[in-house]
Every structure is written in C-alpha cells, then in structure tokens.
Design an enzyme around this catalytic site. Sequence first.
Site, short mmCIF file in Angstrom:
data_model
loop_
_atom_site.label_atom_id
_atom_site.label_comp_id
_atom_site.label_asym_id
_atom_site.label_seq_id
_atom_site.Cartn_x
_atom_site.Cartn_y
_atom_site.Cartn_z
N HIS A 192 -11.71 9.06 -4.11
CA HIS A 192 -11.30 8.38 -2.88
C HIS A 192 -12.49 7.85 -2.08
CE1 HIS A 192 -9.35 6.57 0.31
NE2 HIS A 192 -10.24 7.17 1.07
N TYR B 256 -14.71 3.84 -0.17
CA TYR B 256 -15.43 3.50 1.07
C TYR B 256 -16.91 3.28 0.80
CZ TYR B 256 -10.96 4.48 3.01
OH TYR B 256 -9.62 4.44 3.26
N HIS C 138 -2.80 -3.43 -4.96
CA HIS C 138 -3.54 -2.95 -3.77
C HIS C 138 -5.05 -3.04 -3.99
CE1 HIS C 138 -5.14 -0.16 -0.79
NE2 HIS C 138 -5.51 0.68 -1.74
N PHE C 139 -5.51 -2.54 -5.13
CA PHE C 139 -6.98 -2.47 -5.19
C PHE C 139 -7.63 -3.79 -5.59
CE2 PHE C 139 -6.27 -0.08 -9.36
CZ PHE C 139 -6.88 -0.99 -10.20
N HIS C 140 -6.82 -4.76 -6.02
CA HIS C 140 -7.45 -6.08 -6.18
C HIS C 140 -7.62 -6.79 -4.84
CE1 HIS C 140 -7.05 -5.37 -10.47
NE2 HIS C 140 -7.94 -6.33 -10.62
N ARG D 31 1.78 0.63 -14.16
CA ARG D 31 0.40 0.14 -14.28
C ARG D 31 -0.14 0.58 -15.63
NH1 ARG D 31 -3.62 4.07 -10.65
NH2 ARG D 31 -5.18 2.68 -11.53
N ARG D 32 -1.32 0.06 -15.99
CA ARG D 32 -2.03 0.48 -17.20
C ARG D 32 -1.14 0.44 -18.43
NH1 ARG D 32 -5.64 5.59 -14.85
NH2 ARG D 32 -7.36 4.25 -14.28
#
Length: 554
Positions: A230, A234, A381-383, A444-445
């Site tokens: 996580h 950041y 989300h993470f793209h 996903r994946r």
Amino acid sequence: MTISADRQTRQLTTQEKKFVGWHLLVAIIALMVGSLFGPLQALEFSGLNLYQYLDPVIQSYYQGLTLHGVLNALVWTTFFIVGFATLTTIKGLNRPLSHPRLNWVGFITMVVGLLMAAVPLLANAATVLYTFYPPLEANWAFYLGLTLVVVGSWIEGYGFYLTLHAWRKDNPGVRSPFIAFGGILNMAMWQIATLGIAVEILTMLLPYSFGWIDATDPQLARTYFWFTGHPLVYFWLLPAYVSWYGMLPKQAGGKLFSDSLARLAFWIFLVTSVPVGFHHQYVDPGVPVAWKWIHAVLTYGVAFPSLLTAFTVIASLEYAGRKRGGTGLVGWIRALPWKDASVTAQLLAGILFLFGGISGITNASYNLNLIVHNTAWVPGHFHLTVATAVTLSFMGISFWLVPYVTGKQLYKPRLALIQVWVWFVGMVIFSNAMHVLGLLGAPRRTPLGEAPYVPDAWNGHLLRTSIGGAILLVSVLMYGWVMLKTAIGPKANPEDVPEVPIAESIVPAQQTPAWLDNFKPWLIGTAVLVVLAYGPQLFIQISEISLNAPGVTP
Ligand code: HAS
Ligand code: CU
C-alpha cells in the site's frame, strides 16, 4: 528572499546531471519495454491474441502481464523517483550530495538488482505477477534482484539524509526548502514501508526458492506484502506531489498557495501511509474483521491529504491563472499555459486523479470492496492513479528535466503536447471501460478473450478497453520518440536550456511553523501508529505461522 535567489544560482555539475540522467535512462527504457505489453492485454480482451506470435520469446499472457507490472509499476517508478529526488535534494538544498560515492553505490546496486531480476522474468521463470503472492514460486534471482533494487534505493536515501543533515548544520533555524523536504520525506516513508517485503523475501520467499524450506504461508506473506504494497502507491505519488506543489505553480506563472499546508499533507502521508495495508485484504479469511475495520478507517485518513492537495494545488493554479489575466469562475483555467506540454501533462494528470481518487475511496469501503475486489475495476483504478496521476506527471517533469540534464532543447514541444493529450484520451476510454467491466463482474488478471463465460453485455466495454489500450500505446511511443530525439539532439545554447522550476510560497516558507519542519516527532508518531495498527496481527500471524503451502511454479 536571498535563499530563493541563491537557489537559482547553483547549477548541477556535469557529473551530477549525468548521475540523475542515468536514473532517467533506466526508468524510460523500463517504461518503453513494459508498455509494449499493456496493449497486448488490452487487445486480448477483444479476442486479438498477439501473444501467439511472440512465442517462444514471451510464452504466455501471464508472462507479459508480469513484465508489464514489474517494469512499469516497479522499475519505471523507482528509478525515476530516486533520480528526481537526487535532483530535488541537490537543487532544493543548493549544495552537492555530501557523499556522492554512496549514492553511486546505491544506484549500481539498483541496476545490478534489476539485471538479476530481468533474467528469470525474461526466461519465464518468474511469472508471478508484480505482487508475487506465494504459493506462486519464482526463481530465487527474481527475489534477490528485487531486494537489491530496494536496498540500492535505501542506500541512495541515506545519501539524501546525510546531505540534509549537513545542510541543517549550516542553516540553523532555516526551513528546509520544500522540494528537498518532500523528496527526502518520501524516502523515509519508503524505508519504513519496505520493511514488510524485506522480511517477506528474506524469511520466506528466498529460503523457499532456494529449497531450504518446502512450503510457505500465503496468509502471512500477503500481510507482509501489503505492509509494503500500500505505501508503495504513495511512494509513487509523492514525487508527483513535489512537482505539483513545489514546481508546477512556478511553471504556470504563480506561487505555491501555502507552504504550511503542503508540508502538513506530506506529514500526514508519512504517518498514515503504512498502517492501512489490510484494505487490500478485506477478503482474506485470516485477518479478523476488527483489524480490517481499523485499516479502513485509517484509509480514509490517508485519503485526506490528497483532498488537502486538491485544495492547495488548485488554489495555487488559480493564483497563477488570475495573475496571467484570467477572470471569472473558470477564466483562470483557460489562462493557464496549456501550450506548455509539461504543464498540460500535470494538469491532465490531476484531472484524472480526481476520478482515480473517487475509485480509491470506493475501494476503501469494506462493503463496496466486496463488489469490486479482484475485478477489472481495480486495474481501472490504478491506471488513473499510478499510470496517470504519477506517470503522466513524470512525463511532464521529464519534458524539462531531460533537457536540463542533457543540455538539449526539448524535441518538438508540440509533439510532446499532442502526446499528453493522446494519453489523456486513451486513458479516459480505457479506464472508464475497465471500471464498468469491473462493476459487471469481469475478473482482473484474466485473458478474457479466451474466457467461455463472457456475457454479451461485456463486449462493447472489452472493445473500448482494446481501443483505449491501443491509443495509449501510440502515446507512449510518441513519448519515447520525443525523449530519444531530445537526448541525441544537438547541444543547445545554455540560455535555451530550461531552468529547474522552483515555486515560492505566497506566505514565505520561513513563516511555516517549526513543527512542520522537524522529522523527529512525526517519525515517532509513525512508528507508534504502525506498531499499534500492525503489531498485534503480525504477532498472532507470525506465532501461528503454518508453512503448509508448497510452491507452484507457473
Ligand atoms: Fe489505490 C488498490 C484505495 C490512491 C494504486 N491502488 C490499488 C492498486 C494500486 C493502487 C496499484 O482501499 C492495486 C493493487 C493490486 O494490484 O491489488 N487508493 C485507495 C485510496 C486512495 C488510493 C483510498 N491508489 C492510490 C494511488 C495509487 C494507487 C495514489 C498509485 C499511485 N486502492 C485502494 C484500495 C485498493 C486499492 C482499497 C484495494 C482494492 C482491491 O480490492 O484490491 C486515495 O489515496 C485516493 C485519494 C485521492 C483523492 C483525489 C484528490 C485529487 C487531486 C487532484 C487535484 C487536481 C488537479 C488538477 C491538481 C481524494 C489531488 C487541476 C486542474 C485544473 C485544470 C484546474
Ligand atoms: Cu492500498
């Protein structure tokens, strides 16, 4: 006043520029290679399986997906971040690194680690995805290589701390310059965060890949992994924030709205980035619900400094836009320098991050997470976050940084501008389709092009994913071209080479309260919160360790 004037005077030496440049070179090569695999996944979704033509060089969808995740999410980011932090430390503190050889040792360690991990990755002996969850088992060189990359980045971090320490001695009572402060704080957070995977690799994964132990404990391994995994996000984000707060306002023709608020956001990141890892483990049976709840609450805490950031950065941009003559509710937005590719890249990155933030806060909610977990929503989300807020910002930074370290002019700035818009358009299509697919239940994946269970309702979105992915490939190739031509172009006149943009604060930084420029209390607070939020669970999971999952080599 004199501090900021002086700061502009010391340029990096040729040696220092080369050192930063080496980091960028590795980073950009990793991005280029890793990005080639992204569209392969995206195209597979609408039934165009290009992997079959890559055999035997790339043997499976999963090998491609692993390369994509490792090269883009881990290598591009880490090398860029350490190189950029080197620049912000030197330029911010207006002095050379105190122990440049130490930083070289760190960099070489990172490169050796990268090469070591690359061998099994390319040989299909580490097809374990970027999260390398056991019982998937990779060749030992993958784990050792990753460890060396992390250790190398720690060593470079020590070089930054020593430099800050030397600066403090010479400048008692002076607030540390923000860009140096932000980069160094990020390193401190990273060093605490990576203790999780350090323990995971050294006590479980390496012994098991060497054959010293026969089996592993997936639950404990996941807990260690997300302890790091996580805050890793950041570690990627904060360098973009260093630029948004400390550089972008200057590029836009304004000032940082508030140095104090900027630092406060960074301190909250330091304290709350680590103790939230269980929000990736809401469905793990081995973590009691109460601990999931505690980490959920803290996750809302770690989202807060991004809300502060949205406020402060947009206020800084508004200040710039109005200074440039923009009026009215939105006139200041039009007045921003949209012709500047570096500025536009970061503005577009910020705009998409508003949506990435919304999907993040959705993920954080325990009950909504049960709907979106392990679906295409999560890569959606993470793209928007790592692949846009971070990557598009880093691209924007590189439009002045690569010219600065090479002494060249940016090749075809208009092409660079088009490139960032192409990224924006491609990502809007791609990420929206992925989010919708996730809500419709697409996992996903998964090579969905081969899945027998795909309902008709997914088809349009699968196609949009492919189209978005193909547009993103065009953008990344344009980026690589601009960077290559910049780097090999002719030397420019020194006055045509961009200066490092450093924004002043509207209220001078020296008026920032001293407690916002003192690491000690915040580091103690971080340690206490991490121990409270992880200690009891780690104690139980370690004391109940059950090494009963034999490795699976994909
Ligand atoms: Fe996340 C999963 C929660 C932020 C990356 N996240 C992931 C994964 C990755 C990732 C890679 O709680 C997948 C991991 C895997 O492989 O399984 N995430 C959050 C929350 C936030 C968040 C609450 N994530 C990020 C960032 C990432 C990142 C940043 C990378 C850099 N995430 C989760 C959760 C999961 C998760 C769960 C697990 C999901 C699952 O089930 O597996 C927050 O930090 C977000 C806060 C952000 C905001 C937005 C503020 C907006 C700003 C823009 C200002 C605009 C400007 C532009 C400057 C509140 C600051 C102005 C322009 C003008 C023109 C004026
Ligand atoms: Cu997270």
